[in-house]
Design a protein around this motif. Structure first.
Motif, PDB file in Angstrom:
ATOM      1  N   LEU A 207       0.838  -1.203   0.000  1.00 41.68           N
ATOM      2  CA  LEU A 207       0.000   0.000   0.000  1.00 41.68           C
ATOM      3  C   LEU A 207       0.871   1.251   0.000  1.00 41.68           C
ATOM      4  O   LEU A 207       0.603   2.218  -0.730  1.00 41.68           O
ATOM      5  N   ALA A 208       1.921   1.232   0.806  1.00 39.21           N
ATOM      6  CA  ALA A 208       2.802   2.402   0.908  1.00 39.21           C
ATOM      7  C   ALA A 208       3.496   2.678  -0.424  1.00 39.21           C
ATOM      8  O   ALA A 208       3.548   3.824  -0.882  1.00 39.21           O
ATOM      9  N   ARG A 209       4.024   1.635  -1.063  1.00 39.19           N
ATOM     10  CA  ARG A 209       4.709   1.832  -2.346  1.00 39.19           C
ATOM     11  C   ARG A 209       3.745   2.339  -3.407  1.00 39.19           C
ATOM     12  O   ARG A 209       4.100   3.182  -4.238  1.00 39.19           O
ATOM     13  N   GLN A 210       2.507   1.831  -3.361  1.00 37.73           N
ATOM     14  CA  GLN A 210       1.518   2.278  -4.341  1.00 37.73           C
ATOM     15  C   GLN A 210       1.183   3.751  -4.156  1.00 37.73           C
ATOM     16  O   GLN A 210       1.042   4.506  -5.123  1.00 37.73           O
TER      17      GLN A 210
ATOM     18  N   ALA B   1       1.153  15.344   0.695  1.00 35.91           N
ATOM     19  CA  ALA B   1       1.227  13.880   0.771  1.00 35.91           C
ATOM     20  C   ALA B   1       0.767  13.398   2.143  1.00 35.91           C
ATOM     21  O   ALA B   1       0.146  12.327   2.274  1.00 35.91           O
ATOM     22  N   ASP B   2       1.054  14.190   3.169  1.00 37.06           N
ATOM     23  CA  ASP B   2       0.663  13.806   4.526  1.00 37.06           C
ATOM     24  C   ASP B   2      -0.829  13.528   4.647  1.00 37.06           C
ATOM     25  O   ASP B   2      -1.241  12.695   5.456  1.00 37.06           O
ATOM     26  N   LEU B   3      -1.642  14.208   3.861  1.00 39.62           N
ATOM     27  CA  LEU B   3      -3.094  14.048   3.975  1.00 39.62           C
ATOM     28  C   LEU B   3      -3.531  12.664   3.498  1.00 39.62           C
ATOM     29  O   LEU B   3      -4.345  11.997   4.145  1.00 39.62           O
ATOM     30  N   ASP B   4      -2.987  12.201   2.359  1.00 42.47           N
ATOM     31  CA  ASP B   4      -3.295  10.851   1.888  1.00 42.47           C
ATOM     32  C   ASP B   4      -2.767   9.802   2.856  1.00 42.47           C
ATOM     33  O   ASP B   4      -3.432   8.797   3.127  1.00 42.47           O
ATOM     34  N   VAL B   5      -1.562  10.012   3.352  1.00 43.61           N
ATOM     35  CA  VAL B   5      -0.975   9.070   4.304  1.00 43.61           C
ATOM     36  C   VAL B   5      -1.822   9.025   5.573  1.00 43.61           C
ATOM     37  O   VAL B   5      -2.090   7.956   6.130  1.00 43.61           O
TER      38      VAL B   5
ATOM     39  N   ALA C 186       6.100   3.061   6.857  1.00 41.81           N
ATOM     40  CA  ALA C 186       6.192   2.285   5.616  1.00 41.81           C
ATOM     41  C   ALA C 186       6.243   3.198   4.401  1.00 41.81           C
ATOM     42  O   ALA C 186       6.963   2.925   3.428  1.00 41.81           O
ATOM     43  N   TYR C 187       5.495   4.297   4.446  1.00 40.02           N
ATOM     44  CA  TYR C 187       5.479   5.254   3.339  1.00 40.02           C
ATOM     45  C   TYR C 187       6.870   5.862   3.146  1.00 40.02           C
ATOM     46  O   TYR C 187       7.369   5.969   2.019  1.00 40.02           O
ATOM     47  N   GLU C 188       7.512   6.234   4.224  1.00 44.55           N
ATOM     48  CA  GLU C 188       8.858   6.806   4.122  1.00 44.55           C
ATOM     49  C   GLU C 188       9.881   5.748   3.707  1.00 44.55           C
ATOM     50  O   GLU C 188      10.803   6.034   2.935  1.00 44.55           O
TER      51      GLU C 188
END
Length: 317
Positions: free
Chosen positions: A130-133, A225-229, A251-253
């Protein structure tokens, strides 16, 4: 006619509209209601082809929804942009955002393989996917930006759950009374969460899961980007427990995504999204129960939301 048959039935004007967008010799041979959405009716249409085979399309219909025209225009724009980007999304077939030809505003798109997966099992594999996507979505640079994000929650509309940590919630509400922090704009899905991501999960090998599609692009926006995360984090916290909500940003970072540098700015976006869920716990939890997570009662989800908001204030404040 059963309730399922009624839900699957396509209205006459819409049926004629869909038929006009099929190839010569094609016809609709089956319709099936798709469950899990909150604002739109979703149907899978099985199309009989001239060579005797079949293919599937998906019909999305907004019935008595205030922002249907805007949402369908944004989704059509996103689906037009995404082919060739590497982000797996449906292909646009046709759209009638103002219901000129259909009974209600509608969009017709291709059907993607895969299914949503909301179970706890295999989550440690799916979260990095999910994070990579999401990092890949945020890397898109459209020639024409979608509209700026809209934050619907205010400090005065938050609904503190019964029995919640009053001090933590009061502090969290104070966080979003402040102006939004400055940010570098990104292309946002704006409703990215496990319910809008399709997976192929081999029955014998859950660790071999892969993403086959990302759906529901009606809220596409431009913003941090923080909002989607934050939005995906809140969903994970409510579906699987607060620890997973905190884990997703890491995971996103790890996947190469860039979030706000200051802890106070990260806290703002995550708290803002968490508090937004306070107003619609009943609405968001019902599709999860329909999908098999029957233990996620409104009360259970409220308790997880309280635990998550409290954890955010402890971890990021």
């Amino acid at each position: 006619m059963t309730n399922d048959d009624e839900a699957a039935a396509v209205r006459p004007l819409t049926l004629a509209w869909v038929s006009r967008h099929l190839a010569v010799g094609e016809r609709i041979v089956r319709t099936e209601a798709l469950h899990g959405g909150i604002t739109a009716e979703m149907r899978r249409l099985t199309i009989g082809t001239r060579d005797g085979g079949t293919r599937d399309l998906v019909l999305r219909t907004f019935v008595n929804v205030e922002h249907a025209e805007d949402w369908l225009n944004r989704e059509a724009g996103a689906l037009t942009l995404l082919p060739g980007t590497g982000v797996p999304a449906p292909g646009l077939v046709a759209v009638d955002p103002t219901a000129e030809q259909c009974e209600y505003p509608s969009l017709l798109m291709t059907h993607l393989a895969g299914r949503t997966v909301l179970d706890d099992e295999g989550l440690e594999t799916r979260v990095p996917l999910l994070a990579r996507q999401l990092v890949a979505i945020h890397a898109l640079r459209p020639a024409e930006r979608p509209r700026e994000y809209v934050a619907l929650t205010t400090a005065d509309t938050v609904v503190t759950p019964k029995g919640a940590d009053a001090a933590a919630w009061a502090a969290a509400i104070d966080v979003i009374r402040k102006p939004a922090p400055p940010y570098q704009g990104r292309f946002l899905h704006r409703d990215f969460h496990p319910g809008n991501v399709l997976f192929d999960v081999p029955p014998s090998k859950p660790a071999g899961a892969r993403i086959t599609g990302v759906v529901d692009w009606a809220a596409t926006s431009w913003g941090p980007a923080d909002l989607d995360v934050a939005h995906c984090s809140t969903n994970l916290a409510l579906l699987h427990g607060p620890a997973w909500g905190l884990r997703f940003a890491e995971a996103y970072e790890e996947a190469g995504g860039v979030l706000a540098t200051a802890a106070s700015e990260r806290l703002y976006w995550r708290v803002r999204d968490g508090l937004a869920f306070s107003e619609e716990v009943r609405l968001v939890s019902q599709p999860w129960r329909e999908a098999g997570r029957t233990e996620l009662t409104t009360r259970a989800v409220e308790e997880r939301l309280d635990a998550y908001v409290t954890a955010l204030m402890d971890a990021l404040a």
